[in-house]
Design an enzyme around this catalytic site. Sequence first.
Site, PDB file in Angstrom:
ATOM      1  N   TYR A  33      -1.513   7.876  -1.783  1.00 35.68           N
ATOM      2  CA  TYR A  33      -2.838   8.473  -1.641  1.00 35.68           C
ATOM      3  C   TYR A  33      -3.857   7.491  -1.082  1.00 35.68           C
ATOM      4  O   TYR A  33      -3.588   6.285  -1.004  1.00 35.68           O
ATOM      5  CB  TYR A  33      -3.321   9.028  -2.989  1.00 35.68           C
ATOM      6  CG  TYR A  33      -3.820   7.980  -3.969  1.00 35.68           C
ATOM      7  CD1 TYR A  33      -2.932   7.175  -4.666  1.00 35.68           C
ATOM      8  CD2 TYR A  33      -5.182   7.776  -4.173  1.00 35.68           C
ATOM      9  CE1 TYR A  33      -3.399   6.204  -5.547  1.00 35.68           C
ATOM     10  CE2 TYR A  33      -5.655   6.821  -5.061  1.00 35.68           C
ATOM     11  CZ  TYR A  33      -4.748   6.033  -5.746  1.00 35.68           C
ATOM     12  OH  TYR A  33      -5.197   5.071  -6.609  1.00 35.68           O
ATOM     13  N   ARG A  52      -3.719   1.701   5.909  1.00 31.95           N
ATOM     14  CA  ARG A  52      -3.033   1.403   4.644  1.00 31.95           C
ATOM     15  C   ARG A  52      -2.168   2.584   4.208  1.00 31.95           C
ATOM     16  O   ARG A  52      -1.070   2.399   3.676  1.00 31.95           O
ATOM     17  CB  ARG A  52      -4.050   1.045   3.552  1.00 31.95           C
ATOM     18  CG  ARG A  52      -3.379   0.639   2.236  1.00 31.95           C
ATOM     19  CD  ARG A  52      -4.364   0.134   1.208  1.00 31.95           C
ATOM     20  NE  ARG A  52      -5.321   1.153   0.823  1.00 31.95           N
ATOM     21  CZ  ARG A  52      -6.379   0.927   0.059  1.00 31.95           C
ATOM     22  NH1 ARG A  52      -6.608  -0.284  -0.415  1.00 31.95           N
ATOM     23  NH2 ARG A  52      -7.210   1.903  -0.249  1.00 31.95           N
ATOM     24  N   ARG A 100      14.632  19.672  -8.102  1.00 37.09           N
ATOM     25  CA  ARG A 100      14.448  18.331  -8.664  1.00 37.09           C
ATOM     26  C   ARG A 100      15.754  17.538  -8.776  1.00 37.09           C
ATOM     27  O   ARG A 100      16.565  17.768  -9.675  1.00 37.09           O
ATOM     28  CB  ARG A 100      13.795  18.452 -10.049  1.00 37.09           C
ATOM     29  CG  ARG A 100      13.391  17.120 -10.642  1.00 37.09           C
ATOM     30  CD  ARG A 100      12.828  17.274 -12.044  1.00 37.09           C
ATOM     31  NE  ARG A 100      12.491  15.988 -12.622  1.00 37.09           N
ATOM     32  CZ  ARG A 100      13.373  15.144 -13.144  1.00 37.09           C
ATOM     33  NH1 ARG A 100      14.662  15.444 -13.180  1.00 37.09           N
ATOM     34  NH2 ARG A 100      12.972  13.980 -13.642  1.00 37.09           N
ATOM     35  N   HIS A 102      16.775  13.174  -8.135  1.00 38.64           N
ATOM     36  CA  HIS A 102      16.044  11.925  -7.908  1.00 38.64           C
ATOM     37  C   HIS A 102      16.126  11.441  -6.460  1.00 38.64           C
ATOM     38  O   HIS A 102      15.134  11.018  -5.892  1.00 38.64           O
ATOM     39  CB  HIS A 102      16.556  10.828  -8.850  1.00 38.64           C
ATOM     40  CG  HIS A 102      16.072  10.997 -10.263  1.00 38.64           C
ATOM     41  ND1 HIS A 102      16.410  12.075 -11.028  1.00 38.64           N
ATOM     42  CD2 HIS A 102      15.265  10.213 -11.015  1.00 38.64           C
ATOM     43  CE1 HIS A 102      15.823  11.957 -12.219  1.00 38.64           C
ATOM     44  NE2 HIS A 102      15.132  10.832 -12.227  1.00 38.64           N
ATOM     45  N   LYS A 147      -0.087   2.117  -2.470  1.00 39.54           N
ATOM     46  CA  LYS A 147      -1.052   2.982  -3.158  1.00 39.54           C
ATOM     47  C   LYS A 147      -0.326   4.257  -3.575  1.00 39.54           C
ATOM     48  O   LYS A 147      -0.487   5.324  -2.984  1.00 39.54           O
ATOM     49  CB  LYS A 147      -2.266   3.259  -2.255  1.00 39.54           C
ATOM     50  CG  LYS A 147      -3.521   3.553  -3.057  1.00 39.54           C
ATOM     51  CD  LYS A 147      -4.754   3.339  -2.237  1.00 39.54           C
ATOM     52  CE  LYS A 147      -6.010   3.897  -2.869  1.00 39.54           C
ATOM     53  NZ  LYS A 147      -6.331   3.454  -4.212  1.00 39.54           N
ATOM     54  N   GLU A 179      -6.268  -7.718 -11.208  1.00 35.31           N
ATOM     55  CA  GLU A 179      -7.295  -6.822 -10.642  1.00 35.31           C
ATOM     56  C   GLU A 179      -7.695  -5.787 -11.696  1.00 35.31           C
ATOM     57  O   GLU A 179      -7.113  -5.734 -12.771  1.00 35.31           O
ATOM     58  CB  GLU A 179      -6.761  -6.114  -9.387  1.00 35.31           C
ATOM     59  CG  GLU A 179      -5.563  -5.225  -9.650  1.00 35.31           C
ATOM     60  CD  GLU A 179      -5.060  -4.487  -8.409  1.00 35.31           C
ATOM     61  OE1 GLU A 179      -5.853  -4.213  -7.499  1.00 35.31           O
ATOM     62  OE2 GLU A 179      -3.855  -4.171  -8.383  1.00 35.31           O
ATOM     63  N   LEU A 203      -3.275  -4.296  -5.379  1.00 38.61           N
ATOM     64  CA  LEU A 203      -3.589  -3.463  -4.216  1.00 38.61           C
ATOM     65  C   LEU A 203      -4.573  -4.251  -3.351  1.00 38.61           C
ATOM     66  O   LEU A 203      -5.596  -4.732  -3.853  1.00 38.61           O
ATOM     67  CB  LEU A 203      -4.229  -2.138  -4.650  1.00 38.61           C
ATOM     68  CG  LEU A 203      -4.520  -1.242  -3.445  1.00 38.61           C
ATOM     69  CD1 LEU A 203      -3.233  -0.587  -2.950  1.00 38.61           C
ATOM     70  CD2 LEU A 203      -5.548  -0.186  -3.764  1.00 38.61           C
TER      71      LEU A 203
HETATM   72  N1  PDD Z   1      -8.831   2.823  -6.312  1.00 38.52           N
HETATM   73  N2  PDD Z   1      -7.090  -1.901  -7.048  1.00 38.52           N
HETATM   74  C1  PDD Z   1      -6.657  -0.720  -7.523  1.00 38.52           C
HETATM   75  C2  PDD Z   1      -5.576  -0.717  -8.534  1.00 38.52           C
HETATM   76  C3  PDD Z   1      -7.223   0.490  -7.048  1.00 38.52           C
HETATM   77  O1  PDD Z   1      -6.778   1.680  -7.517  1.00 38.52           O
HETATM   78  C4  PDD Z   1      -8.280   0.437  -6.103  1.00 38.52           C
HETATM   79  C5  PDD Z   1      -8.914   1.685  -5.554  1.00 38.52           C
HETATM   80  C6  PDD Z   1      -8.708  -0.824  -5.656  1.00 38.52           C
HETATM   81  C7  PDD Z   1      -9.794  -0.966  -4.624  1.00 38.52           C
HETATM   82  O2  PDD Z   1      -9.327  -0.579  -3.352  1.00 38.52           O
HETATM   83  P1  PDD Z   1     -10.308  -0.016  -2.232  1.00 38.52           P
HETATM   84  O3  PDD Z   1     -11.334  -1.060  -2.006  1.00 38.52           O
HETATM   85  O4  PDD Z   1      -9.428   0.178  -1.055  1.00 38.52           O
HETATM   86  O5  PDD Z   1     -10.891   1.255  -2.781  1.00 38.52           O
HETATM   87  C8  PDD Z   1      -8.085  -1.963  -6.134  1.00 38.52           C
HETATM   88  C9  PDD Z   1      -9.208   4.113  -5.797  1.00 38.52           C
HETATM   89  C10 PDD Z   1     -10.583   4.197  -5.270  1.00 38.52           C
HETATM   90  C11 PDD Z   1      -8.876   5.195  -6.822  1.00 38.52           C
HETATM   91  O6  PDD Z   1      -7.773   5.120  -7.359  1.00 38.52           O
HETATM   92  O7  PDD Z   1      -9.674   6.098  -7.055  1.00 38.52           O
END
Ligand code: PDD
Length: 286
Positions: A33, A52, A100, A102, A147, A179, A203
């Site tokens: 996503y 990304r 379903r 895997h 992501k 993070e 991320l």
């Molecule tokens: N989240 N680290 C994680 C684990 C994240 O889920 C996100 C963003 C970031 C920041 O990434 P960016 O600057 O590209 O938004 C860092 C999004 C916004 C969410 O899950 O809603």
Amino acid sequence: MKSLGLINGNLVDLDENVISMEDRGHQFGDGVYEVTKVYNGRCFALKPHLERLYRSLRAIRIPATYTFEELVEFHELLIEKSGIVEGAIYLQITRGVAPRIHSFPEQVVPCLTMSIRPAGKVNKELWEKGVKVTLIPDERWLRCDIKSLNLLPNILGKQQAKEAGCYEGVMVRDRHVTEGTSSNFFVVKDDVVWTYPASPLILKGITRTIVMDQLAKELGITILEKAFETSFIKDASEAFLSGTSTEIMPVTMINGNKVGDGEVGPITRKLQMAYTRLIDEECERK
Ligand code: PDD
């Protein structure tokens, strides 16, 4: 102005029942996503978000069935048809619909869903005064650079932070601060900004990259991509989070202890101002 959805290129109401029970996103979290902000009716930093997205798709071997131009067009269509001027667009691509099992089903077609919702400005008081965060164990898998839709540790961590009266949970793996549950994390010590290196363990945020490659350079701020232990935070003068929804958010308290003197520091403030200016420029916001 209303929230809207888009499925495989077709506009839908968000409350329409249009996703199959056997969508692999629904059953396995088998998908990826992106979240992009809309300011003044324009998408901010859409190109790096889509780049990304393609990297995430490749990493989990979902074929890209929409071109970059089509995805841009869908973002613009959602903005136009919803009439939303300040909002957020959510996009996900799952491996598709199949009984379903895997392993990857054969000849499955990926499923694209998107939605747009109004999103207010970042909370002004928090932006001005800073937020509290709590340190939590990083219990995620070893490919946090993708992501992926699988966000259970992030959800549980965010809830734990919320219940502790905090804005964010900041994760710790092997004593090192990685993070936030939905943001990247930075500390400032001796005028140098530190953040965990881009690697499979975090991320690589788009906002993080903007801070590092654009804003810090413009402002002459030194940023180090270097892991630091939790004990390092005690000597930090400033800390902040970055993220699409979070923007640049000062952190003034960690686990109940003040960061520096407990006030928002000058480096964080400069980065906040520069980020706001960048949005104003890119989205032609007055
Ligand atoms: N989240 N680290 C994680 C684990 C994240 O889920 C996100 C963003 C970031 C920041 O990434 P960016 O600057 O590209 O938004 C860092 C999004 C916004 C969410 O899950 O809603």
